[in-house]
Design an enzyme around this catalytic site. Structure first.
Site, mmCIF file in Angstrom:
data_model
loop_
_atom_site.group_PDB
_atom_site.id
_atom_site.type_symbol
_atom_site.label_atom_id
_atom_site.label_comp_id
_atom_site.label_asym_id
_atom_site.label_seq_id
_atom_site.Cartn_x
_atom_site.Cartn_y
_atom_site.Cartn_z
ATOM 1 N N GLY A 138 52.772 -26.196 51.529
ATOM 2 C CA GLY A 138 51.428 -25.417 51.678
ATOM 3 C C GLY A 138 51.253 -24.475 50.703
ATOM 4 O O GLY A 138 51.854 -24.242 49.748
ATOM 5 N N HIS A 139 50.222 -23.654 50.737
ATOM 6 C CA HIS A 139 49.750 -22.726 49.695
ATOM 7 C C HIS A 139 50.050 -21.390 50.062
ATOM 8 O O HIS A 139 49.422 -20.472 49.268
ATOM 9 C CB HIS A 139 48.321 -22.648 49.542
ATOM 10 C CG HIS A 139 47.771 -24.418 48.701
ATOM 11 N ND1 HIS A 139 46.581 -24.619 48.435
ATOM 12 C CD2 HIS A 139 48.678 -25.283 48.379
ATOM 13 C CE1 HIS A 139 46.438 -25.567 48.023
ATOM 14 N NE2 HIS A 139 47.663 -26.370 47.910
ATOM 15 N N GLY A 140 50.828 -21.241 51.127
ATOM 16 C CA GLY A 140 51.315 -19.738 51.476
ATOM 17 C C GLY A 140 50.444 -19.035 52.503
ATOM 18 O O GLY A 140 49.670 -19.682 53.138
#
Length: 571
Positions: free
Chosen positions: A415-417
Site C-alpha cells: 500500500g501507500h502507507g
C-alpha cells in the site's frame, strides 16, 4: 475443585506438574507447587478458587494488591472495552474475602431475563472445548489455568462462576492470553446481546426472499429487512445467514430510524457486488443518516478486478464505487468486517461522527488503483483499532475536515502507507486536519510510511496541526517519514509551487526499522508557510537490508529533536 497438597505433588513428572493434557493427573486439578511459581497477581486469583492448597495459601498470607494501583488500573482498562461496571479486581486477600463478583446484573440488563442463566453456560463450555487445543499449543504453561477456567463452567452452571473465571482469566500474564480472553469476553457479551434479540425484533434476509446462491440479486430483500428493522420502536437485528453468498447489486440503508441500537450480524456470510463495472453506480453499500448501528462480521467482495484492469490499460473507465460508505451518521461500529477487492475505497467515512472500526481486514492487489483501505473525510471522533490492510493505495487516508482521529494496531502493506492528505487541490471546506494520533503500526514494503501531503497551490488556507505518529515499525518502506508540501503531478495546475496550508505541532516518536531509499526522513515544507513545531523523538531508521546509514532532508521545516535520532536531524 480439589488441589493437591505439597506432599501429594511429590513424584510428579515435569509434564504432570506443568499441566500436560496427556497426563492422567490433570483433569480438573491445579498443582499447588505449580501455582506457587506464578506471578503474585495470578497466584492470588487462583487462590480464590483453590483454598485447599495449603502451601500456596500460606505462601500468600499477608500479600495484597491493595497497594499496587498500576495492576488495578490495568485490570480496569482491560474491562473498559466491554463496559462491565459490576466486575472489579480482587484488591485484598487479607481478612475476609471480598464478596463474589457477579455478571448477573449485566446479563439481566442485556437479556431482560432474571435468574441464574444456566442455559447459557453449556454453550460456552462447548466453545471452550473447541478453544482448548489452541490454548494448550499457544502457551502450555498456562494450560492449568485454562482447565480451571473450563471447570468453572462445567461445575455449578451459573453466571456467578463464569464471572469468577473471568477474573481468573484476566490475571494471565501472557499478552496473548489476555487478548484471547478479551476476545472471548467480547464474544460472550455479543452472544448475550443476541439472546436479548430473541425478545426484540429480528429479521433474517432469507425470510424476505434473499437467495444464498451468489447469483440472485438480494437488494430488495436486504432493503425490506432494513425497512422493518428501522421502523421498529425497539432496537432490532438483521441476520445475514452464515455460509451463504449473497449477490447485492446496490443498496442504500437510510435513516433516521425509530430506535437507536440496530445491529447487523453477518458472521460467516459473504456479500458480493456485480463484476460488471459498466453498470456500477457511484456507491455500492451505503448507510446514510443512521445512529447507533453495529455491524458484526461478514465478508464484502467488491469484485473490482475488471475495473482495475480497465484503469491500468488506460481505457475509458468509470471511477468505481466505494464498498461500504458511512455518510451523515453517528455512533457506528464495524467489528470483524472483511472487505475484498473494492472498486474504489474499501471503507468510506464521510461527514460522520463517532465511528469505530475494530478488527478489520482489508485486501486488494498491491497494484489496484485508488483502493484506499479506510478513507475518512469531514468526520470526527473516528477510531480504528486493529486492522490488517493490504491494498494498492493508502492503507488509511485522512482528508479535509477530519478531527479527533485515533488509529492504532494496524498492519499496512502493500500500500501507500497512512496519509494525511492530499490536501489543497481544491479550496478546503473543513479547514484541514486536527488532532490525529497514529500509533502501534507496522508497515511492510509500502510506498510510504507516515505521510502528510499537500498540493503546491495557494488556496483559501487551512491547517494540519496536532498530529502524532508513535511506536511505528518500518520494514523496507520507501519513504518512512515524509512531509511533502510540494505535491504537483506532472507540474500542472500548480503555478506558484507553494502550499497555502500551515503544518504545525506534528511529532514523530519511537519510529524504527529500514528504509528502501537513501532518504528515510523527508520534511519538504511550504516556502510561504514553513512547517513549525515538528518533533523527532527516538528515531532509528537505516537504509536497505544491509542497514547502511540513511539520510534526512529538510526544507522550510523548523522543530526539535530528542533522544536517539538516526539519521541525524536536519533542523
Amino acid at each position: 475443585m480439589q488441589c493437591k497438597t505439597g506432599s501429594e505433588i511429590e513424584g510428579l513428572t515435569p509434564s504432570q506438574a506443568s499441566g500436560d493434557p496427556s497426563s492422567d493427573s490433570v483433569g480438573e486439578e491445579i498443582e499447588c507447587e505449580f501455582i506457587k511459581s506464578f506471578p503474585l497477581r495470578k497466584r492470588m486469583m487462583i487462590l480464590r478458587f483453590c483454598k485447599c492448597c495449603e502451601g500456596a495459601q500460606q505462601y500468600a498470607v499477608g500479600l495484597s494488591l491493595q497497594g499496587d494501583a498500576s495492576l488495578v488500573e490495568e485490570e480496569k482498562s482491560l474491562l473498559e472495552d466491554v463496559q462491565v461496571e459490576h466486575l472489579r479486581p480482587v484488591v485484598d486477600l487479607e481478612g475476609e474475602e471480598p464478596p463474589p463478583v457477579t455478571l448477573a446484573p449485566v446479563v439481566e440488563s442485556l437479556t431482560g431475563v432474571e435468574g441464574s442463566h444456566s442455559e447459557i453456560i453449556p454453550f460456552f463450555y462447548s466453545l471452550l472445548n473447541s478453544l482448548e487445543l489452541h490454548f494448550y499449543n499457544s502457551f502450555q504453561k498456562q494450560y492449568s489455568l485454562f482447565k480451571a477456567y473450563k471447570f468453572m463452567l462445567q461445575a455449578p452452571s451459573t453466571i456467578h462462576h463464569l464471572s469468577l473465571s473471568l477474573s481468573l482469566s484476566l490475571s494471565l500474564s501472557s499478552l496473548m492470553a489476555k487478548k484471547l480472553i478479551m476476545r472471548f469476553v467480547t464474544f460472550f457479551l455479543l452472544v448475550l446481546s443476541t439472546i436479548k434479540s430473541a425478545s426484540m425484533p429480528s429479521y433474517n434476509i432469507t425470510d424476505f426472499g434473499a437467495k444464498p446462491d451468489g447469483l440472485t440479486d438480494s437488494a430488495k430483500p436486504f432493503l425490506a429487512a432494513w425497512s422493518k428493522a428501522c421502523s421498529s420502536t425497539k432496537p432490532a437485528s438483521i441476520f445475514i445467514p452464515s455460509g451463504g453468498t449473497f449477490f447485492l447489486s446496490r443498496a442504500e440503508f437510510s435513516g433516521p430510524c425509530k430506535s437507536v441500537g440496530m445491529r447487523i450480524f453477518a458472521y460467516g456470510a459473504t456479500v458480493v457486488a456485480s463484476s460488471d463495472y459498466g453498470s456500477a453506480a457511484a456507491t455500492w453499500i451505503t448507510f446514510r443518516q443512521v445512529e447507533g448501528l453495529s455491524i458484526y462480521g461478514g465478508k464484502f467482495d467488491g469484485r473490482g478486478k475488471p475495473l482495475w484492469a480497465c484503469k491500468m490499460a488506460g481505457g475509458n473507465c468509470p471511477t468505481g464505487a466505494p464498498s461500504i460508505t458511512i455518510m451523515d451518521s453517528k455512533q457506528i461500529l464495524l467489528s470483524g468486517v472483511t472487505s475484498l477487492n473494492s472498486q474504489l475505497f474499501h471503507f468510506n467515512i464521510y461527514r460522520s461522527t463517532a465511528v469505530t472500526l475494530r478488527s478489520i481486514t482489508i485486501s486488494a492487489a498491491g497494484d489496484s488503483p485508488n483502493t484506499d483501505g479506510i478513507h475518512i473525510q469531514l468526520s470526527s471522533a473516528v477510531a480504528v483499532s486493529g486492522a490488517v490492510i493490504r491494498t494498492g493505495d493508502d492503507c488509511i487516508s485522512l482528508k479535509d475536515g477530519d478531527a479527533d482521529v485515533d488509529i492504532e494496531h494496524v498492519e499496512c502493506g502493500p500500500g501507500h502507507g497512512i496519509s494525511v492528505g492530499s490536501l489543497g487541490r481544491e479550496p478546503l471546506q473543513g479547514g484541514g486536519v486536527r488532532n490525529v494520533t497514529v500509533r502501534s503500526i507496522t508497515f511492510t514494503g509500502t510506498q510510504n510510511g507516515v505521510r502528510i501531503k499537500t498540493w503546491a497551490k495557494e488556496n483559501n488556507g487551512g491547517v494540519v496541526k496536532e498530529v502524532r505518529f508513535e511506536d511505528v515499525v518500518m520494514n523496507g518502506v520507501s519513504n518512512p517519514i515524509i512531509v511533502d508540501q510540494n505535491y504537483c503531478p506532472q507540474k500542472k495546475g500548480c503555478p506558484k509551487q507553494s502550499s497555502g496550508i500551515k503544518i504545525s505541532g506534528v511529532s514523530f516518536k519511537n519510529i524504527m526499522g529500514t528504509s528502501a531509499t537513501k532518504i528515510a526522513v523527508k520534511l519538504d515544507c511550504s516556502e510561504s508557510n514553513p512547517c513549525s513545531g515538528i518533533g523527532l523523538d527516538n528515531i532509528d531508521l537505516t537504509y536497505g537490508q544491509k542497514k547502511m546509514a540513511a539520510q534526512s532532508f529538510c526544507r522550510n521545516a523548523n522543530g526539535r529533536s530528542s533522544g536517539l535520532v538516526i539519521p541525524p536531524s536536519c533542523f
